[in-house]
Motif scaffolding. Sequence first.
Motif, PDB file in Angstrom:
ATOM      1  N   ARG A 130      -5.259  77.610  83.877  1.00  0.00           N
ATOM      2  CA  ARG A 130      -3.888  77.534  84.520  1.00  0.00           C
ATOM      3  C   ARG A 130      -4.349  77.586  86.132  1.00  0.00           C
ATOM      4  O   ARG A 130      -4.587  78.581  86.588  1.00  0.00           O
ATOM      5  N   GLY A 132      -3.282  77.643  90.182  1.00  0.00           N
ATOM      6  CA  GLY A 132      -2.399  77.865  91.126  1.00  0.00           C
ATOM      7  C   GLY A 132      -3.155  77.151  92.431  1.00  0.00           C
ATOM      8  O   GLY A 132      -4.021  77.313  92.884  1.00  0.00           O
ATOM      9  N   VAL A 194       7.780  83.182  94.186  1.00  0.00           N
ATOM     10  CA  VAL A 194       6.873  84.085  93.362  1.00  0.00           C
ATOM     11  C   VAL A 194       7.255  84.204  91.843  1.00  0.00           C
ATOM     12  O   VAL A 194       6.502  83.704  91.105  1.00  0.00           O
ATOM     13  N   GLY A 195       8.438  84.502  91.701  1.00  0.00           N
ATOM     14  CA  GLY A 195       8.966  84.597  90.251  1.00  0.00           C
ATOM     15  C   GLY A 195       8.770  83.345  89.465  1.00  0.00           C
ATOM     16  O   GLY A 195       8.167  83.249  88.503  1.00  0.00           O
ATOM     17  N   LEU A 197       6.627  80.945  89.730  1.00  0.00           N
ATOM     18  CA  LEU A 197       5.518  80.602  89.494  1.00  0.00           C
ATOM     19  C   LEU A 197       4.823  81.441  88.692  1.00  0.00           C
ATOM     20  O   LEU A 197       3.859  81.027  87.800  1.00  0.00           O
ATOM     21  N   ARG A 198       5.262  82.715  88.708  1.00  0.00           N
ATOM     22  CA  ARG A 198       4.566  83.787  87.644  1.00  0.00           C
ATOM     23  C   ARG A 198       5.206  83.615  86.318  1.00  0.00           C
ATOM     24  O   ARG A 198       4.484  84.143  85.493  1.00  0.00           O
ATOM     25  N   ARG A 199       6.230  82.990  86.155  1.00  0.00           N
ATOM     26  CA  ARG A 199       7.031  83.096  84.887  1.00  0.00           C
ATOM     27  C   ARG A 199       6.181  82.255  83.801  1.00  0.00           C
ATOM     28  O   ARG A 199       6.080  82.538  82.661  1.00  0.00           O
ATOM     29  N   GLY A 202      -0.070  84.237  84.656  1.00  0.00           N
ATOM     30  CA  GLY A 202      -0.826  84.573  85.586  1.00  0.00           C
ATOM     31  C   GLY A 202      -1.834  83.083  85.855  1.00  0.00           C
ATOM     32  O   GLY A 202      -1.745  82.021  85.235  1.00  0.00           O
ATOM     33  N   PHE A 203      -2.607  83.277  86.879  1.00  0.00           N
ATOM     34  CA  PHE A 203      -3.641  82.146  87.232  1.00  0.00           C
ATOM     35  C   PHE A 203      -4.774  82.591  86.726  1.00  0.00           C
ATOM     36  O   PHE A 203      -5.386  83.431  86.910  1.00  0.00           O
ATOM     37  N   PHE A 283       1.117  87.275  96.270  1.00  0.00           N
ATOM     38  CA  PHE A 283       0.641  86.749  94.851  1.00  0.00           C
ATOM     39  C   PHE A 283      -0.521  87.487  94.399  1.00  0.00           C
ATOM     40  O   PHE A 283      -1.159  87.150  93.174  1.00  0.00           O
ATOM     41  N   ASP A 284      -0.838  88.750  95.135  1.00  0.00           N
ATOM     42  CA  ASP A 284      -1.829  89.554  94.847  1.00  0.00           C
ATOM     43  C   ASP A 284      -3.297  88.794  94.724  1.00  0.00           C
ATOM     44  O   ASP A 284      -3.670  88.999  93.368  1.00  0.00           O
TER      45      ASP A 284
END
Length: 307
Positions: A130, A132, A194-195, A197-199, A202-203, A283-284
């Motif tokens: 996945r 990003g 952010v939400g 893309l994180r749904r 993770g990357f 995005f940490d």
Amino acid sequence: MRIGVLDIGSNTGHLLVVDAYRGAPPLPAFTYKEPLRLAEHLDDDGAVEPRGIKALVRFVDEARAVAADKGCSEVIAFATSAVRDAVNADAVLAKVESQTGVALDVLPGDEEARLTFLAVRRWFGWSSGRLGVFDIGGGSLEIAAGRDETPDVCTSLPLGAGRLTREWFPDGVPTDAQYDALRLFVRQQIADSVGALRRGGGFDHVVATSKTFRSLARLCGAAPSEAGPYVRRVLPRDLLVAHLDELRVASVDEIAQRPGVSPTRAHQMVAGAVVADAVMDLFDLPELEICPWALREGVLLERHDHM
């Protein structure tokens, strides 16, 4: 066949001439570019100013002649954020076509993100899982994520380095108040994405592309372009933060002397670094890997697939 890809970006007009082969990556043959800085040639109403239109028409006409001289059988011509968002976009496009014969296709922001994602996927392959993908342009920030060649989610935000510099740092070196205000604005804009893309999870691999990210990576110690496209380059957040503290108080001339920073983009580096830092923090992400392929390659790859 030899194809030209004419990219009218918010910072630069860029013609890339490539030789396309079945079953092989496109091979760059020639490049011709000029810093148009359209994102900074907008009036108070958001229209491209006459001098910006004049420079654009001249460059497109020159690029058309160069592509013909280099033997291109086709030229794919498109424009991105600066033209897309201009209130006089239709008039600008009509002027370009009437004086050069070139019809520019204006890419929507999500299409820009999708095609950039395609280029990154092809470069790194399926083993990246996945992906990003983040791309800071002159007029906008594109974000996309997914496991396939088409991203699950993609978005475009008005957070380009040129646009933000024009709107927030009109006098060059920002004051503390201007810097803090931009930092908060950028983070609020990105946080809303952010939400979504994180749904999808993770990357597995996080990538940045295009000139602003490449310049920031070089500033933080990445290999120069002369080392070739296959050298692994990363942008570590800890080094970016350290350099940002220095950049925000430096003059444009001082920034232009740093490695990887071109004189035509030096004035945009603080705004670009603010966006990059916000992306990595929200995005940490401790680091981003730099991909040499971006939107131009994505446009070309999709055209080649359709052929």
